[in-house]
Design an enzyme around this catalytic site. Structure first.
Site, PDB file in Angstrom:
ATOM      1  N   LYS A 166       9.183   7.482   3.013  1.00 18.27           N
ATOM      2  CA  LYS A 166       9.727   8.790   2.613  1.00 18.27           C
ATOM      3  C   LYS A 166       9.739   8.916   1.091  1.00 18.27           C
ATOM      4  CE  LYS A 166      13.941  11.495   3.145  1.00 18.27           C
ATOM      5  NZ  LYS A 166      15.237  11.633   3.829  1.00 18.27           N
ATOM      6  N   GLU A 191       9.368  -3.265  -0.325  1.00 21.43           N
ATOM      7  CA  GLU A 191       8.665  -3.968   0.761  1.00 21.43           C
ATOM      8  C   GLU A 191       7.376  -3.230   1.110  1.00 21.43           C
ATOM      9  OE1 GLU A 191      11.886  -3.132   0.842  1.00 21.43           O
ATOM     10  OE2 GLU A 191      13.103  -4.707   1.771  1.00 21.43           O
ATOM     11  N   GLY A 236      15.399   9.027   7.274  1.00 21.15           N
ATOM     12  CA  GLY A 236      14.449   7.993   7.692  1.00 21.15           C
ATOM     13  C   GLY A 236      14.593   7.616   9.159  1.00 21.15           C
ATOM     14  N   ARG A 237      15.811   7.310   9.574  1.00 20.99           N
ATOM     15  CA  ARG A 237      16.001   6.847  10.958  1.00 20.99           C
ATOM     16  C   ARG A 237      15.910   7.970  11.983  1.00 20.99           C
ATOM     17  NH1 ARG A 237      20.177   6.287   7.733  1.00 20.99           N
ATOM     18  NH2 ARG A 237      22.171   7.319   8.108  1.00 20.99           N
ATOM     19  N   GLU A 282      23.516   2.120  11.016  1.00 25.32           N
ATOM     20  CA  GLU A 282      23.287   2.678   9.676  1.00 25.32           C
ATOM     21  C   GLU A 282      23.918   4.071   9.572  1.00 25.32           C
ATOM     22  OE1 GLU A 282      19.803   1.753   6.682  1.00 25.32           O
ATOM     23  OE2 GLU A 282      19.185   3.376   7.990  1.00 25.32           O
ATOM     24  N   HIS A 290      19.364 -13.742  31.408  1.00 29.36           N
ATOM     25  CA  HIS A 290      19.310 -15.202  31.309  1.00 29.36           C
ATOM     26  C   HIS A 290      19.733 -15.680  29.934  1.00 29.36           C
ATOM     27  CE1 HIS A 290      17.191 -15.534  35.220  1.00 29.36           C
ATOM     28  NE2 HIS A 290      16.874 -14.296  34.897  1.00 29.36           N
ATOM     29  N   LYS A 350      20.187  -4.567  -2.550  1.00 23.07           N
ATOM     30  CA  LYS A 350      18.888  -4.263  -3.179  1.00 23.07           C
ATOM     31  C   LYS A 350      18.986  -4.410  -4.693  1.00 23.07           C
ATOM     32  CE  LYS A 350      17.302  -0.365  -0.503  1.00 23.07           C
ATOM     33  NZ  LYS A 350      16.881   1.015  -0.617  1.00 23.07           N
TER      34      LYS A 350
HETATM   35  C1  G6Q Z   1      16.845   5.293   7.253  1.00 22.30           C
HETATM   36  C2  G6Q Z   1      16.959   4.700   5.960  1.00 22.30           C
HETATM   37  C3  G6Q Z   1      16.020   3.557   5.710  1.00 22.30           C
HETATM   38  C4  G6Q Z   1      14.641   3.962   5.249  1.00 22.30           C
HETATM   39  C5  G6Q Z   1      13.929   2.745   4.667  1.00 22.30           C
HETATM   40  C6  G6Q Z   1      12.551   3.050   4.208  1.00 22.30           C
HETATM   41  O1  G6Q Z   1      17.488   6.239   7.618  1.00 22.30           O
HETATM   42  O2  G6Q Z   1      16.904   5.679   5.012  1.00 22.30           O
HETATM   43  O3  G6Q Z   1      15.890   2.705   6.810  1.00 22.30           O
HETATM   44  O4  G6Q Z   1      13.918   4.537   6.284  1.00 22.30           O
HETATM   45  O5  G6Q Z   1      14.684   2.224   3.631  1.00 22.30           O
HETATM   46  O6  G6Q Z   1      12.565   4.024   3.236  1.00 22.30           O
HETATM   47  P1  G6Q Z   1      11.259   4.762   2.796  1.00 22.30           P
HETATM   48  O7  G6Q Z   1      10.736   5.510   3.981  1.00 22.30           O
HETATM   49  O8  G6Q Z   1      11.641   5.681   1.681  1.00 22.30           O
HETATM   50  O9  G6Q Z   1      10.284   3.709   2.372  1.00 22.30           O
END
Ligand code: G6Q
Length: 550
Positions: A210, A216, A270-271, A356, A387, A515
């Site tokens: 996003k 990462e 994001g989620r 989250e 199990h 972070k």
């Molecule tokens: C979700 C969070 C988080 C996000 C990641 C990746 O709701 O905001 O999990 O999706 O940190 O972020 P980017 O999509 O910006 O790389």
């Protein structure tokens, strides 16, 4: 104004629930079932594609009515409308929350700051359709003209868990020659193990971020880019890399042609983004029509959520039950157990969605809350987990409410497999509810020929307290429509919980501190800077690791 001005735990509705919980503690579910032959019907809701039986919960009509009253007190109905209307309910980031607009198949206008966002959403959907079809048909090929059959999603958190869960759930629908891969972790192993399997000529990378600033994802994308360029040269990037992001500048800066960029918007968290172009890998693998059917399923759940009365509103009921156990029974966890291999990533997806979104301690009134918010969510696919952690769920000292999810028909009806699976899921929820009394355990041991002494010695170990709650969600089949309904159901459940707890479910400030500190520690580990202020343990660990890596 979003949120409650008054603390919910001081409301009459809350007090009434405390009283109800005290009463319900003395009541066994098995007795309620014996007394009321209508119970299973009373506490269940069936929609087209999903049937939810919530009768195996520690509720009766009075306590359920008191829960519904809490929803009223928290103004759930009004909050639902505020979300769908595009109000800026993400109050800390001053954003609208409109993942529902992404699947607004009725196409009614949705306004953000006076602008209808539907034309933009439809434009990107059309682009997803064209591109996914071109890849599937081999019209959009790699640099050397070969078909792109290995699709790699590079992203993390919301840019990984949703697409990974959805793509896996729809695996039966994948084009025969297409394979999907996911790289999320910064651990070089994640990247190396995927790249080792791939041929650059047939590989397409989708960089999902996003912000396009996540360390990462950018590090993984750079490594994959280098791997590709080493094999096929710089011009190959345009044919093997696409991006999904809100950040055009950063995508261009990375070297991805912005014609190959799929946009989404800051009103999509994001989620909650699996419905946006973040779901591109699903559209490529399972086909755009199936991606669209998933949106349609979610849209159907949205309409149900907006229109059904609270007592028959699946997300509202599930949220109230979660609040019931968390805030009135002191239960701190929740297990999600899909009895379908294709849903194996659903627990991980829901872990992020719930924890989250609602793992927060400050209310919309800017005060620390004085009650429990999100539970710890965990789970795994049945029957595997029977199990492993089911021992605790049946006989441990903690009560763990469970969601069981199962399709009546499997995509792989082989011999008796699915009937055995179905028998197991039904047995688990019945066993949790009924338990086995000491007398029943003793009688069973006696019938098995055990001596009096053995019966006396073993009966406690063999007994089950029971009265342990679960919800049963029966889907006809795990098809794209049902998947859309299921996931939207959980999104809305999470939203309602947040409304009742009076928290903002749409920010995630709790992920920032670690972070920030990692950025400080990195140069110290690399030996480029000497220690900033750390505690003695962290300092010693930095120096130990430096020594080991010399
Ligand atoms: C979700 C969070 C988080 C996000 C990641 C990746 O709701 O905001 O999990 O999706 O940190 O972020 P980017 O999509 O910006 O790389």
């Amino acid at each position: 104004m979003f949120g409650l001005a008054k603390e919910i735990n001081k409301s009459k509705a809350w007090k009434r629930l405390e009283h109800q919980a005290k009463r319900m503690r003395k009541i066994e579910m098995r007795d309620m079932f014996d007394k009321d032959p209508e119970r299973a019907k009373k506490f269940a809701v069936g929609l087209e594609n999903i049937f939810v039986d919530f009768s195996k919960n520690r509720i009766d009509e009075r306590s359920f009515a008191a829960l519904l009253n809490l929803a009223k007190e928290a103004k759930v109905a009004k909050r639902i409308e505020q979300m769908f209307a595009g109000d800026k309910i993400n109050t800390t980031e001053h954003r609208a929350v409109l993942h529902t607009a992404l699947r607004n198949r009725g196409n009614a206008p949705v306004y953000v700051d006076g602008r209808d966002v539907m034309p933009e959403i439809n434009r990107v959907l059309a682009k997803i359709k064209t591109f996914s079809e071109a890849v599937r048909l081999g019209k959009f090929t790699g640099q050397t003209g070969k078909k792109l059959t290995n699709i790699v999603n590079i992203g993390i958190g919301g840019s990984d868990l949703g697409p990974k869960m959805a793509a896996e759930a729809l695996k039966k629908y994948w084009a025969k020659d297409i394979r999907c891969y996911f790289i999320s972790n910064i651990d070089g192993t994640a990247c190396a193990e995927v790249l080792n399997k791939l041929d650059p000529e047939t590989t397409l990378f989708i960089v999902c971020s996003k912000t396009f600033m996540t360390i990462e994802t950018l590090t993984n994308a750079k490594t994959c880019r280098r791997w590709l360029v080493d094999a096929l040269g710089e011009p190959a990037v345009a044919k093997h890399f696409v991006a999904v992001s809100t950040n055009v500048e950063k995508v261009a800066e990375f070297g991805i042609n912005t014609d190959n960029m799929f946009e989404f918007w800051d009103f999509v968290g994001g989620r909650y983004s699996v419905w946006s172009a973040i779901g591109l890998i699903t559209a490529i693998a399972a086909g755009y029509e199936n991606f669209e059917k998933m949106l349609e399923g979610a849209y159907e759940m949205d309409r149900h959520f907006r229109t059904a009365e609270p007592a028959k509103n699946i997300p509202v009921v599930l949220a109230l039950l979660s609040v019931w156990y968390g805030n009135f029974f002191g239960i701190r966890n929740h297990a999600v157990v899909p009895y379908d291999q294709y849903l194996c990533y659903l627990p991980a997806y829901l872990q992020q969605l719930v924890m989250e979104s609602n793992g927060k301690s400050v209310g919309q009134d800017n005060k620390f809350v004085k009650y429990q918010t999100a539970p710890v969510v965990f789970g795994g696919a049945g029957t595997d987990v029977q199990h492993s952690f089911f021992q605790m769920i049946h006989q441990g000292t903690s009560v763990v409410p469970c969601d069981f999810i199962v399709p009546a028909i499997s995509h792989n009806e082989i011999g008796e497999h699915h009937e055995i699976l179905l028998a197991n899921v039904l047995a688990q929820s019945e066993a949790l509810m009924r338990g086995k009394t000491l007398q029943e355990a003793a009688a069973e041991l006696k019938a098995a020929g055990k001596s009096k002494e053995e019966v006396a010695r073993l009966k406690k170990y063999k007994s089950f307290k029971g009265n342990r709650p679960s919800n049963m969600m029966i889907l006809k089949k795990i098809d794209p429509h049902a998947l859309g309904m299921l996931v939207a159901m959980y999104e809305h459940k999470t939203f309602v919980e947040g409304v009742i707890w009076n928290i903002n479910s749409f920010d995630q400030m709790g992920v920032e501190l670690g972070k920030q500190m990692a950025l400080q520690i990195l140069p110290e580990l690399q030996g480029n800077r000497e220690g900033t202020k750390h505690d003695a343990s962290t300092k010693a660990l930095i120096s130990l690791i430096r020594g080991l890596r010399k």
